[in-house]
Design a protein around this motif. Structure first.
Motif, mmCIF file in Angstrom:
data_model
loop_
_atom_site.group_PDB
_atom_site.id
_atom_site.type_symbol
_atom_site.label_atom_id
_atom_site.label_comp_id
_atom_site.label_asym_id
_atom_site.label_seq_id
_atom_site.Cartn_x
_atom_site.Cartn_y
_atom_site.Cartn_z
ATOM 1 N N VAL A 1 11.838 2.191 6.580
ATOM 2 C CA VAL A 1 12.015 3.384 6.238
ATOM 3 C C VAL A 1 10.939 4.548 6.692
ATOM 4 O O VAL A 1 9.686 4.209 6.776
ATOM 5 C CB VAL A 1 11.585 3.451 4.417
ATOM 6 C CG1 VAL A 1 11.887 4.672 3.731
ATOM 7 C CG2 VAL A 1 12.810 2.487 3.842
ATOM 8 N N SER A 2 11.350 5.514 7.286
ATOM 9 C CA SER A 2 10.765 6.530 7.864
ATOM 10 C C SER A 2 9.758 5.635 8.949
ATOM 11 O O SER A 2 8.460 6.286 9.244
ATOM 12 C CB SER A 2 9.848 7.299 6.992
ATOM 13 O OG SER A 2 10.643 7.926 6.132
ATOM 14 N N ASN B 1 0.619 -1.189 0.102
ATOM 15 C CA ASN B 1 -0.128 0.115 -0.024
ATOM 16 C C ASN B 1 0.845 1.328 -0.156
ATOM 17 O O ASN B 1 1.724 1.105 0.687
ATOM 18 C CB ASN B 1 -0.857 0.080 1.195
ATOM 19 C CG ASN B 1 -1.825 -1.182 1.232
ATOM 20 O OD1 ASN B 1 -2.213 -1.660 0.093
ATOM 21 N ND2 ASN B 1 -2.221 -1.661 2.313
ATOM 22 N N TRP B 2 0.317 2.296 -0.751
ATOM 23 C CA TRP B 2 0.913 3.586 -0.634
ATOM 24 C C TRP B 2 0.530 4.248 0.563
ATOM 25 O O TRP B 2 -0.244 4.022 1.163
ATOM 26 C CB TRP B 2 0.671 4.339 -1.930
ATOM 27 C CG TRP B 2 1.207 3.659 -3.254
ATOM 28 C CD1 TRP B 2 0.661 2.415 -3.736
ATOM 29 C CD2 TRP B 2 2.032 4.327 -4.247
ATOM 30 N NE1 TRP B 2 1.422 2.148 -4.942
ATOM 31 C CE2 TRP B 2 2.057 3.354 -5.282
ATOM 32 C CE3 TRP B 2 2.516 5.452 -4.321
ATOM 33 C CZ2 TRP B 2 2.958 3.442 -6.406
ATOM 34 C CZ3 TRP B 2 3.450 5.597 -5.260
ATOM 35 C CH2 TRP B 2 3.601 4.646 -6.392
ATOM 36 N N ASP B 3 1.486 5.285 0.828
ATOM 37 C CA ASP B 3 1.197 6.259 2.033
ATOM 38 C C ASP B 3 0.040 6.613 2.233
ATOM 39 O O ASP B 3 -0.654 7.203 3.254
ATOM 40 C CB ASP B 3 2.273 7.354 2.177
ATOM 41 C CG ASP B 3 3.872 6.830 2.414
ATOM 42 O OD1 ASP B 3 3.896 5.605 2.747
ATOM 43 O OD2 ASP B 3 4.771 7.620 2.161
ATOM 44 N N ASP B 4 -0.805 7.154 1.093
ATOM 45 C CA ASP B 4 -1.974 7.876 1.114
ATOM 46 C C ASP B 4 -3.215 6.464 1.003
ATOM 47 O O ASP B 4 -4.184 7.299 0.818
ATOM 48 C CB ASP B 4 -2.029 8.816 -0.372
ATOM 49 C CG ASP B 4 -2.071 7.923 -1.688
ATOM 50 O OD1 ASP B 4 -1.936 6.658 -1.664
ATOM 51 O OD2 ASP B 4 -2.163 8.597 -2.641
ATOM 52 N N GLY B 5 -2.672 5.497 1.290
ATOM 53 C CA GLY B 5 -3.745 4.354 1.324
ATOM 54 C C GLY B 5 -4.140 3.762 -0.040
ATOM 55 O O GLY B 5 -4.792 2.856 0.101
#
Length: 650
Positions: free
Chosen positions: A359-360, A331-335
């Motif tokens: 990562v982060s 999944n991407w950071d924006d969902g």
């Protein structure tokens, strides 16, 4: 000997005294594969052929095809046998006895025909830089109405080189003439290529569109590998009419379809260090994100690539959940629900190549991308635009001038060595043969030296260059280089010397044999009857003409070596043959001819002693080549009885 025995004497097989008759060979192969296409007398049935290629009855002229004036004549001429031959020129050669490289001086069409018997399907890589047909360069004036006489003979005295003809726009057939010249040579070149062979052709805007159609016609559109744009003149040509041209093209075709990545080249040590900074027991590698980085792909259209990995607190990755493991989806950071680049089966199979990194503060999944499979060298695919300064024509000019230790231009705009070197890297393996039949200044040989010195392989080259005369007021002429072929020979000599100096410990063949195209040494009937003479007088003159032409087949003549070379060349023994005189034969000079995994006994004496015939019969399991002049009926019968189909006459 009885009359019955005399009738049973078979005529020995004559050796080949021309290059292979490709037209006849093509028809024979067609007849072998499709005998139903021929009538009862063995002639091709045009109606049957049309029915085969157009079974639905569509008119053949409705299909897409590339046509121009002279196309069919050019094709026929390509497969017409050559009666010429090649003679060695040891004085202009380097390491004549030990080298495996060739430089041939003569018309490349005739030479390509002569090389068919020896090099058929043996050449791995061809690079050519033909005339670009700018209207100011030269075209080879093939004359299809006089196929029995090579143009190199018609167009000027051999000692003075060959006069070529400039074809301008005003000629009305500029493109057709150029295509005819190229088609015949490319047809023969294709036959010399191995099944996995590749051809590279440099060209500019004048003929690139026509050349691509022609090459697709000959090699097959399915074997088109690519069209590279080469930045060869970054400053551009200010004298051009509309745009300052700064590029040329490199068309690349294979003889047959190749595997994906087949023309990749080795990565340099610096590239490997820079791009693959990590190492484990599998080799050097880099980490690539396993999640597909393109948002057009995701769970919505790749549901089979959407599944979880499980990561322990220590970063161990699994496809099966355990207590305390964290579930990781692509999944991407924006969902946005993305997808992996590997399916679940592939991931399970190569789980040891999958790693997790935070990562982060969040786990991300990566895969190990190795520089190469274990035991293989790291490779890369070259791009379709070559803009590196190493390809610039200016670099080629500088390198050429440095070899000759001149500031002035002895030869205008030679290709960059690195351009051809990269083509060689793309197409060759350990002991490949590299050919260039528009050799020019010999850059291809220089590139072979360079690449062999770098990787330790043993590639060989064949260069062909017509002896085009250099301008009398040119620097080349003033330096004693009266033809382009002589300039080529000198450049290759200097390049070999430079390579040895720069790589003193490398085992490199920097020698070459020089051969020249010339008339056949076998009798040919060039006699034209004199209308002012009687028939008897003309017959007598013809006999005298033929007798004179036979004289250099006599053993002991100074032309003996040249005759043997012609026999070896046209009968598949090659130019690097071995000739061993057999001490067991004392009455005649008998040799064993070896080359290209073939061998034969050879005797060209004008007479054969009875003792020799008896001794030869002990070798009836070998091939035998003898002079036809040495055989009367009795001797012919004796040898034919012993050797049967192994007896050949010269």
């Amino acid at each position: 000997m009885t009359k019955t025995a005399l009738r049973e004497v078979k005529e020995p097989k004559p050796i080949a005294i021309t290059s292979p008759d490709q037209q006849k060979a093509r028809l024979n192969e067609l007849k072998r594969l499709f005998p139903d296409l021929f009538d009862g007398e063995g002639n091709l049935d045009e109606k049957a052929l049309r029915a085969l290629v157009s079974p639905d009855g569509l008119a053949l002229n409705e299909r897409f095809r590339f046509e121009w004036a002279g196309k069919q004549q050019s094709k026929r001429y390509a497969f017409t046998p050559s009666r010429a031959t090649l003679v060695a020129d040891p004085t202009r050669s380097v390491d004549f006895e030990s080298t495996e490289n060739l430089i041939i001086e003569g018309d490349n069409l005739e030479v390509l025909k002569l090389l068919q018997a020896t090099y058929f399907e043996r050449v791995k890589c061809i690079y050519i830089d033909p005339p670009y047909n700018t209207g100011n360069d030269f075209i080879y004036p093939d004359d299809y109405r006089e196929t029995k006489t090579a143009y190199w003979k018609r167009s000027g005295a051999i000692k003075d080189g060959v006069r070529l003809t400039a074809v301008t726009e005003a000629s009305g057939r500029r493109h057709s003439n150029w295509l005819n010249m190229m088609q015949s040579r490319l047809l023969l070149a294709r036959q010399l290529l191995r099944d996995d062979g590749i051809i590279f052709i440099s060209i500019d805007d004048n003929e690139v569109a026509h050349l691509k159609l022609l090459a697709s016609d000959i090699f097959g559109a399915e074997n088109f590998i690519g069209q590279v744009t080469v930045l060869c003149n970054p400053k551009g040509r200010s004298q051009d009419k509309y745009l300052a041209n700064c590029h040329e093209f490199l068309l690349i075709y294979s003889k047959s379809p190749l595997e994906n990545g087949a023309v990749s080249v080795p990565k340099s040590t610096d590239e490997v260090k820079k791009n693959f900074p990590l190492r484990d027991e599998g080799g050097v590698y880099r980490e690539l994100e396993l999640r597909n980085t393109h948002r057009e792909f995701g769970r919505h259209n790749r549901p089979n690539l959407y599944y979880p990995f499980y990561v322990s607190s220590t970063g161990k990755v699994s496809l099966d959940p355990k207590d305390g493991d964290e579930e990781i989806y692509p999944n991407w950071d924006d969902g946005f629900e993305g997808c992996w680049t590997w399916g679940k089966d592939r991931a399970r199979q190569d789980l040891d190549k999958i790693v997790a990194r935070k990562v982060s503060g969040r786990w991300k999944i990566f895969r190990k991308a190795y520089a190469a499979e274990p035991g293989n060298a790291p490779v890369k695919k070259l791009k379709s635009i070559w803009s590196d300064k190493k390809y610039h024509t200016e670099k080629g000019q500088t390198e050429f001038n440095r070899l000759f230790e001149k500031k002035e231009k002895i030869f205008q705009s030679p290709k960059s060595v690195d351009l051809i070197a990269d083509a060689i890297r793309m197409a060759t393996d350990e002991e490949s043969i590299v050919m260039d039949f528009f050799a020019g200044s010999g850059t291809t040989a220089h590139a072979v030296f360079q690449v062999n010195a770098e990787d330790g392989k043993k590639r060989k080259f064949i260069l062909v260059q017509v002896p085009e005369i250099t301008a009398k007021d040119s620097l080349a002429s003033k330096e004693g280089l009266s033809t382009i072929s002589s300039l080529c020979i000198e450049r290759v000599r200097l390049a070999g010397q430079k390579t040895r100096e720069e790589h003193p410990d490398a085992e490199i063949d920097t020698g070459f044999r020089v051969y020249r195209l010339t008339d056949s040494y076998f009798p040919q009937n060039f006699y034209t009857p004199d209308p002012n003479k009687t028939e008897a007088e003309n017959v007598a003159a013809l006999e005298e003409h033929l007798e004179a032409s036979r004289q250099h087949l006599l053993f002991g003549n100074e032309d003996f070596d040249e005759v043997v070379t012609e026999i070896a060349l046209k009968n598949g023994y090659g130019l690097f043959y071995e000739l061993e005189k057999l001490a067991a034969f004392t009455s005649n000079a008998v040799y064993r001819l070896r080359g290209n995994d073939k061998a034969a006994l050879l005797c060209l004496d004008a007479t054969l002693n009875e003792e020799t015939i008896e001794a030869l019969a002990q070798h009836s399991d070998e091939q035998l080549i003898v002079s036809s002049r040495a055989l009367d009926t009795t001797k012919k019968w004796a040898l034919q009885a012993a050797f049967k189909d192994n007896l050949h006459t010269a």
